[in-house]
Scaffold this active site. Sequence first.
Site, PDB file in Angstrom:
ATOM      1  N   CYS A 171     -49.528  30.016 -25.876  1.00  0.00           N
ATOM      2  CA  CYS A 171     -48.464  29.025 -26.009  1.00  0.00           C
ATOM      3  C   CYS A 171     -48.923  27.674 -25.461  1.00  0.00           C
ATOM      4  O   CYS A 171     -49.899  27.575 -24.721  1.00  0.00           O
ATOM      5  CB  CYS A 171     -47.214  29.478 -25.256  1.00  0.00           C
ATOM      6  SG  CYS A 171     -46.414  30.927 -25.979  1.00  0.00           S
ATOM      7  N   ASN A 217     -47.884  25.145 -22.905  1.00  0.00           N
ATOM      8  CA  ASN A 217     -47.037  25.052 -21.704  1.00  0.00           C
ATOM      9  C   ASN A 217     -46.805  23.592 -21.345  1.00  0.00           C
ATOM     10  O   ASN A 217     -47.749  22.801 -21.279  1.00  0.00           O
ATOM     11  CB  ASN A 217     -47.695  25.743 -20.527  1.00  0.00           C
ATOM     12  CG  ASN A 217     -47.741  27.259 -20.642  1.00  0.00           C
ATOM     13  OD1 ASN A 217     -48.278  27.927 -19.757  1.00  0.00           O
ATOM     14  ND2 ASN A 217     -47.201  27.818 -21.712  1.00  0.00           N
ATOM     15  N   GLY A 252     -46.770  34.586 -32.275  1.00  0.00           N
ATOM     16  CA  GLY A 252     -46.400  34.636 -30.871  1.00  0.00           C
ATOM     17  C   GLY A 252     -46.470  33.317 -30.132  1.00  0.00           C
ATOM     18  O   GLY A 252     -46.188  33.264 -28.931  1.00  0.00           O
ATOM     19  N   HIS A 304     -43.217  25.534 -24.846  1.00  0.00           N
ATOM     20  CA  HIS A 304     -42.116  25.834 -23.928  1.00  0.00           C
ATOM     21  C   HIS A 304     -42.447  25.382 -22.506  1.00  0.00           C
ATOM     22  O   HIS A 304     -43.613  25.095 -22.160  1.00  0.00           O
ATOM     23  CB  HIS A 304     -41.773  27.328 -23.945  1.00  0.00           C
ATOM     24  CG  HIS A 304     -42.857  28.218 -23.421  1.00  0.00           C
ATOM     25  ND1 HIS A 304     -43.120  28.397 -22.078  1.00  0.00           N
ATOM     26  CD2 HIS A 304     -43.757  29.015 -24.065  1.00  0.00           C
ATOM     27  CE1 HIS A 304     -44.098  29.254 -21.914  1.00  0.00           C
ATOM     28  NE2 HIS A 304     -44.524  29.646 -23.109  1.00  0.00           N
ATOM     29  N   TYR A 333     -47.152  41.455 -18.333  1.00  0.00           N
ATOM     30  CA  TYR A 333     -45.875  40.803 -18.030  1.00  0.00           C
ATOM     31  C   TYR A 333     -44.814  41.223 -19.054  1.00  0.00           C
ATOM     32  O   TYR A 333     -45.107  41.433 -20.233  1.00  0.00           O
ATOM     33  CB  TYR A 333     -46.009  39.282 -17.986  1.00  0.00           C
ATOM     34  CG  TYR A 333     -46.435  38.612 -19.276  1.00  0.00           C
ATOM     35  CD1 TYR A 333     -45.506  38.188 -20.206  1.00  0.00           C
ATOM     36  CD2 TYR A 333     -47.791  38.391 -19.543  1.00  0.00           C
ATOM     37  CE1 TYR A 333     -45.889  37.564 -21.383  1.00  0.00           C
ATOM     38  CE2 TYR A 333     -48.186  37.759 -20.704  1.00  0.00           C
ATOM     39  CZ  TYR A 333     -47.234  37.347 -21.629  1.00  0.00           C
ATOM     40  OH  TYR A 333     -47.618  36.730 -22.798  1.00  0.00           O
TER      41      TYR A 333
END
Length: 386
Positions: free
Chosen positions: A334, A336, A312, A316, A297
């Site tokens: 991350c 999410n 990294g 979010h 991606y």
Amino acid sequence: MFQRRTAFKAALAVGAGVAVAGCSGDDGGGSGGQPPAAEAPKAVITAEPAVNAKDAPVANPVTVKVADGTLTDVKVTNPEGEAVKGELNPEKTVWTASEQLGYGKTYTYAAKGTGSDGKPVELTGTFDTVKPAKVIRATVNPGDDAEVGVGMPVSVKFDAPVTDRKAAQAALKVETSKDVEGAWGWLSDRQVDWRPREYWPANTEVTVTAKLYGVNIGKGVYVKADVTTKFKIGRNQVVKVNTPDHVMKVYRNGEQYASYPCSNGKDADPNLNTPNGTLIVMTKEPTSIFDNARYGYTDVKKKWCCRISNHGEYIHENEENRANIGKNNTSHGCVNLLEADAKKYFDSALIGDPVEITGSKAKMPTTSDVMDWLLDWETWKSKSAL
């Protein structure tokens, strides 16, 4: 006959001696007719740096002093002929400069005074300041008037390597409005951080002074200017994520304030875990672009993003992963959240808020320039140069 002549010569010698004595005493001068030397003025003017000094330090203020008298006029001028600012003390015995000297410059003294005997006295001459092999810049974070979270470290960074860490660290000072135990630790040869042993007490006011100007930080390298900052620690807010639970909990002053369903890094792949460790909110970005060609991606835009590492990881919004949020860990590292929850958390967060991650197979690597809370206290203290 022989004896008489000898006696006569002796008498002449004695007579000559008397005559000389009588002659020298006629004018009463005692110096063969020369007038007596004039007495030197009692007052003496001295300066620091001394006249003709080489490689004079620039951090110490210039001082001009007079002993047994008063100063009537003091001028110290730079190579451009401009006067260095300064003032006399009330007794007019000491003049002190109120501005810093420049590196690698020649300054000129012109000082006058009057002794207690009424005689004038003066001091003239020049001195040279130290000439650095290199002048570098230093910065300090957080900046003035910032309000930050209870995990925020103080960070001083240099734009070139520091080889004399002791000299640099000795110039640094942290003052707090509340008692806080803390220590400096070098994360690299260009960065030294100060962190408290435990999280900052809420609402602590912090003043940092880095008096680095004029300090040789190794191999003739000097810093361009002192740096300072005054900032405030805000309310106590800590995020806790135990990755298998699929829940992000927010605590205020030790009590749960909010709870949001989340999806974390994939459990099966340690390279994609949300790694264990205590991190901090580093940036707040209303939108961010995410790229990872390795995992297929690029140019993916997400909202309400709080960076929590330089490895990294972010907290979010990810509405595209809605089906897994609160149920499965499917991200690439991350945390999410649903968009509405991400916005609520984003609005509540401060830079420097701690984020405690547990439950993963992987540990956060200590390669980031914000890794202060990944080290235990004894390890952290061992990174001090003093």
